[in-house]
Design an enzyme around this catalytic site. Structure first.
Site, PDB file in Angstrom:
ATOM      1  N   LYS A   1      80.108  22.659  22.329  1.00  0.00           N
ATOM      2  CA  LYS A   1      80.667  22.320  21.018  1.00  0.00           C
ATOM      3  C   LYS A   1      81.226  23.572  20.339  1.00  0.00           C
ATOM      4  CE  LYS A   1      79.013  20.735  16.502  1.00  0.00           C
ATOM      5  NZ  LYS A   1      77.806  20.316  15.759  1.00  0.00           N
TER       6      LYS A   1
ATOM      7  N   TYR B   1      76.632  13.884  21.489  1.00  0.00           N
ATOM      8  CA  TYR B   1      77.532  15.017  21.202  1.00  0.00           C
ATOM      9  C   TYR B   1      78.988  14.594  21.355  1.00  0.00           C
ATOM     10  CZ  TYR B   1      74.529  18.994  20.320  1.00  0.00           C
ATOM     11  OH  TYR B   1      73.659  19.884  19.722  1.00  0.00           O
TER      12      TYR B   1
ATOM     13  N   ARG C   1      61.369  15.904  49.672  1.00  0.00           N
ATOM     14  CA  ARG C   1      62.433  14.914  49.786  1.00  0.00           C
ATOM     15  C   ARG C   1      62.506  14.504  51.249  1.00  0.00           C
ATOM     16  NH1 ARG C   1      67.285  16.766  45.723  1.00  0.00           N
ATOM     17  NH2 ARG C   1      66.624  18.915  46.095  1.00  0.00           N
TER      18      ARG C   1
ATOM     19  N   TYR D   1      60.882  13.318  34.687  1.00  0.00           N
ATOM     20  CA  TYR D   1      62.228  13.472  35.256  1.00  0.00           C
ATOM     21  C   TYR D   1      63.126  12.313  34.845  1.00  0.00           C
ATOM     22  CZ  TYR D   1      65.821  14.372  38.851  1.00  0.00           C
ATOM     23  OH  TYR D   1      66.991  14.627  39.510  1.00  0.00           O
TER      24      TYR D   1
END
Ligand SMILES: NC(=O)c1ccc[n+]([C@@H]2O[C@H](COP(=O)([O-])OP(=O)(O)OC[C@H]3O[C@@H](n4cnc5c(N)ncnc54)[C@H](O)[C@@H]3O)[C@@H](O)[C@H]2O)c1
Ligand SMILES: NC(=O)c1ccc[n+]([C@@H]2O[C@H](COP(=O)([O-])OP(=O)(O)OC[C@H]3O[C@@H](n4cnc5c(N)ncnc54)[C@H](O)[C@@H]3O)[C@@H](O)[C@H]2O)c1
Lengths: 437, 437
Positions: B223, B277, B304, B263
């Site tokens: 921003k 935003y 994983r 998560y």
């Protein structure tokens, strides 16, 4: 210990005074102004020091015993009884609490006989100047606890707690929970968060900060000082539910990127944080999922349906119904919620617990009750629905019934008039305020 | 302007030199060592000053033009071509990018002819030392951009970017995104966040802080400086989906209070912040929802499934299957993902976009492919499933196909061997490291 040091320090000061160069009017100062050894000698002679020490012990004893003395003097309780009768509830001389079979929660804590070490509790209520918070604070003060309110007055109002100003067991701190704070307390009721769409959509990023950083800060505090922490979550974590009624095991149906997400997702992540502090750091936590609540001290123009309808009917404006008015809501009277929150905090179960009134009303049915209560000539005006507005929501409260022995007692027809009295006064004052300006 | 001042300052110095008390060997110093007025007089006479000014202009022009000159010298591109051939991909002399019809993304930016003002881009990649981030950085550097990596090395490794050290267009900042940072860039790829359960469950509260405060900080930066911001969200925002395959419009089915919630909910709230935003402050944002990705530089033991199976097969251990092995996953090769991320960043659509490979495999089928690729004698071992593990997940990528003109190109059978080469080298080095110690 602090008192003791203070005592002895001042005792020493009194004795030393003569030895310093004070004005010549003091006869002693004429003798030998700078002879410290001689003064000391004077103090040590004739058991003077011993008497000083005895004085210290007496003084310290008084201060050490004082808290338990003052908690048994009944002052706080009496003053509350008086104050309750002039609060916004409109039921003079009769408090809302203690009339509906909740006696067991009222007597458990706080008022212990002198000498037994069981101190009254020190409790923080964040958002305590808001609608729910201020009723909770009234109840805790009435029960005999020390209450500290933390509020940034974003949606809260001093008027909600002004009747407690001057009560030594009440304290108000203007503070934003997004910043950390250090306090010594036993319990933390964490309510700080704007609760109605107009307010939480006003600055969505701030809403998320309040929910995440605010909850983090209060959990951090709870961890540091070993306090028990209660989060006021919301039925909005169920989003636009696909299960009906909602059980606590339901994972919800929430839009992560909508205009209401700052509140819904903010509260979900606040729940996550709460459970993570519990699992990871052993913090004692409680989670309440609050369903729509109404009562005195609600914001007048916060866009929540009950306050909207009531304010509009009092002002002789048509009641605004969004959508077709067939979406349902359950409405819980605020004193029922306050008992639920306290039962949860004092109980042994973490939750989450649904706290709400399962009685379901469509918007049109609600309008009808408001009409009956306030003005039979009131009308209804339809407007298009706002984005993401859930179609229906109704709590399954069997878990709270079973484990907290709690259920709401006050029906909409009982509760609404109490709220109407409060609203009528405030709208009247508003108008008078305008008129006199 | 800075250059101009520098020039004129040094020009003045040269002219003044003779007037200062320099060694007696200079004939001029003999005349009148301390006469400043006379020196000035000398400078001002005979258009000397005019020539100084001309010199200044020539010098300044050179420095002002220099950036675009150096961007066209091809130096960066050549050095990258060399570096690519020695990266962890195991395909010497042949880069992974630019072989699969992605030419259009490779040539768009960065290499503009001298004189045209279109500078190369300055890009931040948070988490750029991680698995996905380091491949993205390689691609951006190869394209000719200036890249700054921000990483706290929680799960990232210097090895992943060490081949870029010394490249003037690469910069590495050790920084935690939970703290704010001020930079001047055109684009922000925000990847910083541990991605595998073993890592994000390690400190759930930190995972939430990274997702919320980290995303807030990078959005605040975007921003302030007017940069475009891309969030790497995840298919985990769909939780244990009740819709199959998942479209971007699906709201998901996520447990807010489970052990994986830090998560899942963290990423959901990061998406909320990103959209807030955008809506509130007009920040240009992009959201990618990444599905399981594999490839070189994945952590060896991150739990994983692909990395687990491959590492286990190479180490001649049985491959661990959780549950019955019938839950499905889609596996995307990392270069496909990198092209998708760049296409999203450069395109005109906000998203969210699913980026994943819709080809579905059960765990047992995956084990079979790994077996074929690495070791036909490899075996499988079953273990009970972890809590909240989603049963199946598969992206619907029609939105990305249509709007980003993107789809994955590399099949599991193509991609797996490339990963296996990298893993074999690293496991070998590990063993050698152990042996030599
Ligand atoms: N009233 C309901 O129907 C309802 C329903 C579900 C959940 N809740 C929850 O109950 C709690 C209280 O709701 P309420 O109806 O009393 O709302 P409210 O707006 O009247 O009260 C919230 C209070 O929090 C304060 N606050 C807001 N942000 C703060 C910050 N950053 N720092 C310090 N104080 C801050 C406000 O000033 C206000 O006093 C909220 O957490 C809300 O989400 C309420
Ligand atoms: N790989 C996948 O299958 C997958 C799937 C879905 C989403 N994603 C997302 O993609 C992104 C990259 O994932 P990855 O697989 O490369 O994971 P990774 O763990 O290899 O990389 C994450 C990087 O972020 C860094 N990091 C973590 N916390 C940080 C912090 N607070 N400050 C600064 N740096 C920090 C780590 O050190 C690491 O270098 C993540 O946001 C992840 O959630 C990945």
């Amino acid at each position: 210990m602090k008192q003791l040091h203070k005592q002895s320090a001042s005792a020493r000061k009194d004795e030393e005074m003569p030895a310093s160069d004070t004005p010549p009017y003091s006869p002693k100062s004429l003798k030998n102004p700078r002879s410290l050894p001689r003064s000391l000698n004077y103090i040590l002679k004739e058991q003077r020091l011993l008497f000083v020490l005895i004085g210290i012990v007496i003084g310290a004893t008084f201060f050490i015993l004082q808290p338990s003395l003052s908690s048994s003097d009944g002052r706080g309780v009496i003053s509350i009884a008086n104050r309750e009768s002039i609060d916004g509830l409109g039921h003079r001389g009769q408090t809302d609490f203690g009339r509906h079979g909740y006696g067991k929660y009222t007597n458990g804590v706080g008022r212990v006989p002198v000498g037994i070490g069981n101190r009254r509790k020190r409790i923080v209520v964040t958002g305590g100047a808001g609608f729910v918070g201020s009723h909770l604070v009234d109840k805790l003060i009435a029960r005999g606890d020390d209450v500290i309110v933390i509020d940034n007055f974003f949606t809260g109002r001093k008027e909600n707690v002004v009747h407690l100003f001057g009560n030594p067991r009440f304290e108000l701190i203007r503070h934003d929970v997004v910043e950390p704070i250090l306090l010594e307390v036993d319990q933390i009721y964490h309510l700080a968060c704007p609760a109605s769409p107009v307010h939480y959509k006003h600055n969505p990023v701030k809403t998320i900060k309040t929910n995440v950083m605010g909850t983090l800060n209060m959990l951090g505090l709870a961890k540091r000082i070993g306090a028990r922490f209660l989060l006021t979550s919301t039925s909005e974590v169920y989003g636009d539910p696909l299960e009906h009624p909602q059980k606590e095991t339901y994972w919800g149906h929430v839009n992560p990127i909508g205009v209401r997400s700052c509140y819904d997702e903010g509260k979900r992540v606040a729940e996550t944080l709460t459970m993570d502090y519990h699992r990871g750091d052993g913090v004692e936590v409680r989670i309440a999922r609050i369903f729509n609540t109404y009562g005195p001290r609600m914001c007048l123009d916060d866009g929540r349906v009950v306050s909207n309808f009531v304010a509009q009917a009092i002002r002789k404006q048509p009641m605004t119904v969004y959508g077709d008015g067939k979406q349902t809501r359950s409405f819980q009277y605020v004193s029922d919620l306050v008992y639920g929150l306290i039962a949860l905090m004092e109980g042994e179960h973490i939750g989450p617990f649904n706290l709400g009134n399962p009685g379901e009303f469509t918007m049109l049915e609600l309008a009808e009750v408001v009409k009956e209560t306030i003005d039979p000539s009131a009308t209804v005006e339809f407007k298009p629905n706002t984005a993401d507005d859930p179609h229906k929501r109704k709590p399954d409260i069997s878990k709270a019934k079973e484990l907290l022995n709690w259920e709401p007692k006050i029906s909409l027809k009982e509760g609404l008039p109490r709220m109407v009295d409060d609203f009528r006064n405030r709208i009247l004052n508003e108008d008078e305020g305008r008129g006199s300006r």
